[in-house]
Structure formats: C-alpha cells, structure tokens
Design a protein around this motif. Structure first.
Motif, PDB file in Angstrom:
ATOM      1  N   ASN A 124      -3.441   8.804   4.746  1.00 44.00           N
ATOM      2  CA  ASN A 124      -2.994   7.407   4.760  1.00 44.00           C
ATOM      3  C   ASN A 124      -4.066   6.476   5.325  1.00 44.00           C
ATOM      4  N   LYS A 125      -4.744   6.948   6.372  1.00 40.65           N
ATOM      5  CA  LYS A 125      -5.814   6.148   6.966  1.00 40.65           C
ATOM      6  C   LYS A 125      -6.942   5.917   5.968  1.00 40.65           C
ATOM      7  N   GLU A 175      -5.897   3.369   3.330  1.00 35.30           N
ATOM      8  CA  GLU A 175      -5.950   2.007   3.860  1.00 35.30           C
ATOM      9  C   GLU A 175      -7.385   1.492   3.892  1.00 35.30           C
ATOM     10  N   LEU A 192       0.836  -1.191   0.000  1.00 36.96           N
ATOM     11  CA  LEU A 192       0.000   0.000   0.000  1.00 36.96           C
ATOM     12  C   LEU A 192       0.872   1.243   0.000  1.00 36.96           C
ATOM     13  N   THR A 205       1.831   4.791   0.953  1.00 38.49           N
ATOM     14  CA  THR A 205       1.516   5.759   2.000  1.00 38.49           C
ATOM     15  C   THR A 205       2.427   6.970   1.842  1.00 38.49           C
TER      16      THR A 205
END
Length: 251
Positions: free
Chosen positions: A89-90, A93, A49, A51
């Motif tokens: 970033n959260k 995700e 992922l 970030t």
C-alpha cells in the motif's frame, strides 16, 4: 506530443519522455486492475487510491495442527502477510504521487517494491485457500476433472506430490513451488518462483496450489528440515479449492 508519451490515470495526466518508463507505469496500473478484478483480494479505496487489507483465514490458527502449528500460522498471517500488505500500500501511494508529479525515475524505482510486496500479498492470499483442516476435507485427494488431469499429466497423485516436493526442496533461498494450469495449452505444470514472484510472472499460468518454502513458513516447527514440512503439508492440502479453480479455467 513531440516524442513524449502521455499516461492518463483517474486523477492525473503524466508526461513521460522515455517509452520504456511509460510502459512500466502502464503495466503497474494494469496489475492493480487485475488484482482488484481477477483475484478477489481484499481492498478498499481511500481518496480514490486502491489499497489492500489482510484477508481473514477461513479456519483458526491451530486448525491445521499437527501438520502446521498454530504459532507458525499466526505469525505467518498476522506478521509476514500483513507486512507485505503494508509495504505494498505504501509503494502504491508513492507511485500515485510520483505519477502525479511526472517523476519518472521514482516510478521506475518503485517497481521492485511493488512486485515484491504485491507478489507477497497475491501468493499468501492463494496459500491460505490452499489449506484446510482435516475435519473439513484437508488432505482428501482430488476427484473429478482435476484428478483425471493429474493422472494424465503426471501418472498419479503420488508422482505429482513427489515431484513438487523435490522441486520445493531444491529452491535455493526463498521462494514457492506451484501446481498451475496453462490457460492456453490446458495443461498442468509444476513451476517454482523465487522470493515473492507470483506465478503470473511465468506466463499464462493460473495457480491451483502454491507451497511457501520461505523459512518463516516452517522453521519454528521443522527447523532446517524443509523436506519434512513439504511431506506433512499435503495432509492439510485443500484439493477442493484447487479443483474449483481448475474447473473454472478448463470447463
């Protein structure tokens, strides 16, 4: 298949039953790719992922004084910009997890958080480069092709500054005022964006200079007098960076 739309990512295949949901997801993936490849923002990969991380400033927090205080710069960079990155970033995700599960409603719901926090990261990453200490050329007027383009489009640098200050002071609530170049028309434009919307939301525009007119950018020093902040920030404006971007886009 049977009217459904398949979205394939690096890690999963997701089926969307609504055409608009699939387009929304694909736009988000394209935005992530553009951030990685085109804007030079700090990023790292965790479990595949992408970030993002807080970029370092090319100068000390107090280096822009007296135009911008060191206290403002430290809070703006360490707290506000970092918060946008953390939340961005959260949201990314959560987006990846939702797409892996085929949870289209959550994918759509996440778009506003991605736009706001991702835009905050993009905008501030440009903003830091737009500034430079006086001893390193901050405030020196643009030369070369950008200086000529400013005279052609606005009459003079002073006229450009006056117009940007007026546009920035008139922004209701929070937002940004930009000097950009239209890649298609090869023309300089002044635009404003609300909240943390980046300039790319206005079309084929590339930011040369962006001034943050959120209160957190100036309130500790200038209180509610935004025009004074707008007047003084030009003393540390990094026209060298703006010229480099302009010459790249309009060779």
């Amino acid at each position: 298949h049977k009217g459904n739309i398949i979205c394939i990512t690096e890690k999963s295949t997701v089926t969307f039953t609504r055409k608009e949901d699939s387009k929304m997801a694909l736009r988000t993936l394209a935005t992530r790719k553009k951030l990685k490849e085109g804007l030079g923002l700090g990023f790292q990969s965790i479990r595949g992922l992408q970030t993002f991380s807080l970029p370092d400033l090319p100068y000390d927090y107090g280096a822009l004084e007296p135009a911008i205080s060191g206290e403002i710069m430290q809070l703006h960079h360490q707290k506000h910009h970092q918060t946008y990155i953390t939340n961005y970033n959260k949201a990314l995700e959560q987006l990846e997890a939702s797409m892996a599960k085929g949870d289209a409603p959550t994918v759509v719901k996440l778009q506003s958080a991605i736009t706001f926090n991702g835009g905050g990261h993009v905008n501030h990453s440009v903003f830091w480069k737009n500034l430079a200490p006086v001893r390193e050329g901050g405030g020196e007027p643009p030369k070369g092709s950008l200086g000529f383009a400013i005279d052609t489009n606005f009459g003079s640098l002073e006229a450009l500054i006056q117009k940007m200050n007026a546009e920035g002071a008139a922004v209701q609530g929070s937002g940004w005022v930009w000097l950009g170049v239209d890649k298609e028309l090869k023309k300089l434009v002044i635009e404003t964006t609300a909240n943390q919307d980046p300039l790319v939301t206005k079309g084929s525009l590339v930011p040369l200079l962006g001034i943050d007119v959120w209160e957190h950018a100036y309130y500790l020093q200038y209180k509610n007098v935004r025009p004074d902040y707008l007047k003084n920030i030009w003393k540390v404006m990094n026209w060298k960076y703006a010229s480099e971007v302009y010459e790249k886009e309009c060779p």
